[in-house]
Each structure stands twice: as C-alpha cells, then as structure tokens.
Design a protein around this motif. Structure first.
Motif, short mmCIF file in Angstrom:
data_model
loop_
_atom_site.label_atom_id
_atom_site.label_comp_id
_atom_site.label_asym_id
_atom_site.label_seq_id
_atom_site.Cartn_x
_atom_site.Cartn_y
_atom_site.Cartn_z
N PRO A 130 -13.72 -0.75 -8.29
CA PRO A 130 -14.71 -1.82 -8.45
C PRO A 130 -14.34 -2.80 -9.56
N ALA A 131 -14.83 -4.01 -9.43
CA ALA A 131 -14.64 -5.03 -10.46
C ALA A 131 -15.30 -4.58 -11.76
N ALA A 132 -14.66 -4.89 -12.89
CA ALA A 132 -15.21 -4.50 -14.18
C ALA A 132 -14.50 -5.26 -15.30
N GLN A 133 -15.25 -5.67 -16.33
CA GLN A 133 -14.70 -6.26 -17.54
C GLN A 133 -13.76 -7.42 -17.25
N GLY A 134 -14.22 -8.33 -16.43
CA GLY A 134 -13.42 -9.52 -16.14
C GLY A 134 -12.30 -9.31 -15.16
N LYS A 135 -12.21 -8.13 -14.54
CA LYS A 135 -11.19 -7.85 -13.54
C LYS A 135 -11.83 -7.74 -12.16
N GLY A 136 -11.15 -8.30 -11.17
CA GLY A 136 -11.66 -8.22 -9.81
C GLY A 136 -11.42 -6.85 -9.19
N PRO A 137 -11.98 -6.61 -8.00
CA PRO A 137 -11.81 -5.31 -7.34
C PRO A 137 -10.42 -5.14 -6.74
N VAL A 138 -9.90 -3.93 -6.80
CA VAL A 138 -8.64 -3.58 -6.15
C VAL A 138 -8.97 -2.90 -4.84
N ARG A 139 -8.45 -3.40 -3.76
CA ARG A 139 -8.71 -2.81 -2.44
C ARG A 139 -7.51 -1.97 -2.02
N LEU A 140 -7.79 -0.73 -1.64
CA LEU A 140 -6.75 0.24 -1.30
C LEU A 140 -6.97 0.78 0.10
N SER A 141 -5.90 1.23 0.73
CA SER A 141 -6.03 1.90 2.02
C SER A 141 -4.97 2.98 2.12
N ALA A 142 -5.25 3.97 2.97
CA ALA A 142 -4.31 5.06 3.23
C ALA A 142 -4.30 5.33 4.72
N VAL A 143 -3.11 5.59 5.26
CA VAL A 143 -2.96 5.86 6.70
C VAL A 143 -2.08 7.09 6.88
N VAL A 144 -2.49 7.99 7.76
CA VAL A 144 -1.65 9.11 8.17
C VAL A 144 -1.58 9.09 9.69
N THR A 145 -0.36 9.18 10.21
CA THR A 145 -0.14 9.18 11.66
C THR A 145 0.71 10.39 12.04
N VAL A 146 0.29 11.09 13.09
CA VAL A 146 1.06 12.20 13.64
C VAL A 146 1.65 11.73 14.97
N HIS A 147 2.95 11.68 15.05
CA HIS A 147 3.63 11.28 16.28
C HIS A 147 3.94 12.51 17.13
N ARG A 148 4.25 12.26 18.38
CA ARG A 148 4.57 13.37 19.29
C ARG A 148 5.95 13.96 18.98
N THR A 149 6.88 13.14 18.52
CA THR A 149 8.22 13.61 18.17
C THR A 149 8.65 13.00 16.86
N ARG A 150 9.65 13.63 16.27
CA ARG A 150 10.20 13.12 15.02
C ARG A 150 10.87 11.77 15.24
N GLU A 151 11.51 11.59 16.38
CA GLU A 151 12.16 10.32 16.68
C GLU A 151 11.14 9.19 16.76
N ASP A 152 9.96 9.47 17.31
CA ASP A 152 8.89 8.46 17.37
C ASP A 152 8.48 8.02 15.97
N ALA A 153 8.40 8.97 15.05
CA ALA A 153 8.05 8.63 13.67
C ALA A 153 9.12 7.76 13.03
N ARG A 154 10.38 8.04 13.34
CA ARG A 154 11.47 7.23 12.82
C ARG A 154 11.41 5.81 13.36
N TRP A 155 11.04 5.67 14.63
CA TRP A 155 10.92 4.34 15.21
C TRP A 155 9.83 3.53 14.53
N GLU A 156 8.74 4.19 14.15
CA GLU A 156 7.69 3.46 13.44
C GLU A 156 8.23 2.88 12.13
N MET A 157 9.05 3.64 11.43
CA MET A 157 9.64 3.15 10.18
C MET A 157 10.54 1.95 10.45
N ALA A 158 11.37 2.04 11.49
CA ALA A 158 12.27 0.93 11.82
C ALA A 158 11.49 -0.32 12.20
#
Length: 267
Positions: A130-158
């Motif tokens: 949250p914003a405080a002491q003259g500083k604006g709010p920092v917005r954060l996100s987190a994502v976890v994805t489970v692919h069917r194969t390891r190769e699919d996960a590698r393709w997402e990175m590429a």
C-alpha cells in the motif's frame, strides 16, 4: 542494473544479458508478467538436451497427473502475501479464474484467454504494497503454471523471449503500459544458476493512467521440470527499482523452494 545485483542476496544469480531492447516510444516493451502427463517428465533430460545444472530429482508419484492434482499443487506453492515480505497485502480480485491465462495478441496487448491445450493448470494472484509516507503503491503478481510435459514448459520460456522482440510496445491492461525493457536469461548451471533449469529477467518502465510514470518495472520467470513460475512488480512514485526487484526476487525464491519441496524424492 541495480535490481540484478539484488539477486545474489536471495540465492538467485545475476542473469547475463541476452537481448537489450530499448523502446523509442513513450510506452515500451515487455512481458507480463500464465491428459495424463508424460511419465518421463520426472526423469532427467536426454544427453543431447541436458542442461549444465542438476535437474530437480522429482518423485513421479508426487507429480500431478490431472487438472485437479495440478490445481492442488499450485495452491500449495504459489506465493501468498508473506512470500514477498512484510507489508504486502492481497489485491482485489486476488486470484484469476483457473480457466484463463494471459496471451499477447497481434495488437501487442495482453488478453485473458482459455489456457493452451498443453497447460494442465495455471493460477495468477495479485498483491500490493500500500501507498505510505509519500510513496505510491507497488503492484505485484505471481503466476504458477503446470504444463503437461517438460518440453511444453520450455516452449513457454522461449515464447516469453519472442514476445518482447515481437512487440516493442505492450499494453498490460487498459491504461497500463511497459517499456524500455532490458532482458536477460540463464540456463541452469550458467553463472551459478542452480535454482531452476531456465530463468528469464526483464526490467524497464511502467506507466499507467492511475499512477502516472514512468516507474520501475521488474518481471522474472523460471522453469523447472513441467512447472513455470513468474512474478511481476510495478512501481510507483517514490519507489526505487531495487525495492521493486527485491520484492519480485523474494516471491520467486519462495515459489521455487516450495516446488522443490512439493515434488522432490524423499530421503
């Protein structure tokens, strides 16, 4: 880049430059940051594709084999507010629907669409300092994805690298843009990179109609076996790049440790 120097303090190595992309517009470039799996996903890579680092020694019985099991695992490993450090709270809406994930369209804008067929399950959570002491709010996100194969996960990175190169200006949501991106990548084993098989990092500038800008923007993504995790930090007035990076790095480190604990073989 100040934010990269903070990675060593959290056990995540500095990434060697892969692509340097500087947008000429006032917007910019970046990425957002979203059947039975092949039994070989738990095994190490073949000789011709092996990464230099030790691959997570997973117990096949602990790897999710259907969507329900994948969602259960995601719920156990995805970041919560405490994962980023003190002062972080949930944003509303807190979680994305598990039936959607972000896709970069031909218009260089991110849209929520149905997950690709190679995705077993995915989930995104949103947070805020949250914003405080003259500083604006920092917005954060987190994502976890489970692919069917390891190769699919590698393709997402590429594909994540390709997206930055394809779209020098990107719109995150209505009224939000990122740009002036600096990208870097490391394969497992390079420069002490042992926390994942592949890791990407981007920093740049974030602007929005609500918070103005440009402000600091940091995104990181990592892949281990069939899993990808990502975290994003969007700055505001009075927030430094190092501050945003420290939050993102802490969230990433927490999720990677949780994945290892959830699927590794028990002694």
């Amino acid at each position: 880049m100040r934010h990269l120097s903070s990675l060593h303090r959290h056990g995540i190595p500095v990434l060697a430059p892969l692509v340097l992309l500087v947008a000429c517009s006032s917007g910019g470039a970046g990425t957002p940051s979203a059947g039975t799996p092949d039994a070989s996903a738990a095994a190490g890579p073949s000789a011709d594709t092996a990464s230099p680092s030790r691959v997570l020694d997973a117990d096949p019985a602990r790897l999710p084999r259907d969507r329900e099991a994948a969602l259960d695992l995601i719920g156990r490993v995805i970041a919560d507010p405490d994962s980023f450090g003190p002062g972080v709270v949930r944003r509303s809406p807190y979680e994305s629907g598990p039936a959607t994930w972000p896709v970069l369209g031909a218009d260089c804008a991110w849209h929520q669409e149905k997950p690709a067929g190679n995705v077993l399950a995915t989930l995104t959570r949103s947070f805020e300092v949250p914003a405080a002491q003259g500083k604006g709010p920092v917005r954060l996100s987190a994502v976890v994805t489970v692919h069917r194969t390891r190769e699919d996960a590698r393709w997402e990175m590429a594909e994540s690298i390709e997206e930055t190169m394809r779209c020098p200006t990107q719109q995150l949501q209505e009224g939000e843009r990122i740009g002036s991106m600096v990208s870097a990548a490391l394969l497992g084993g390079e420069s002490g990179q042992t926390t994942s098989e592949d890791a990407l990092s981007e920093s740049g500038q974030y602007s929005s109609t609500a918070l103005g800008g440009p402000h600091a923007y940091v995104w990181q993504q990592a892949q281990s076996l069939r899993f990808t995790v990502a975290a994003t930090g969007k700055g505001a007035e009075g927030r430094t790049e190092e501050e945003i990076s420290d939050l993102v790095v802490q969230g990433m480190a927490t999720m990677l440790v949780r994945i290892e604990s959830a699927v590794e073989k028990q002694s």
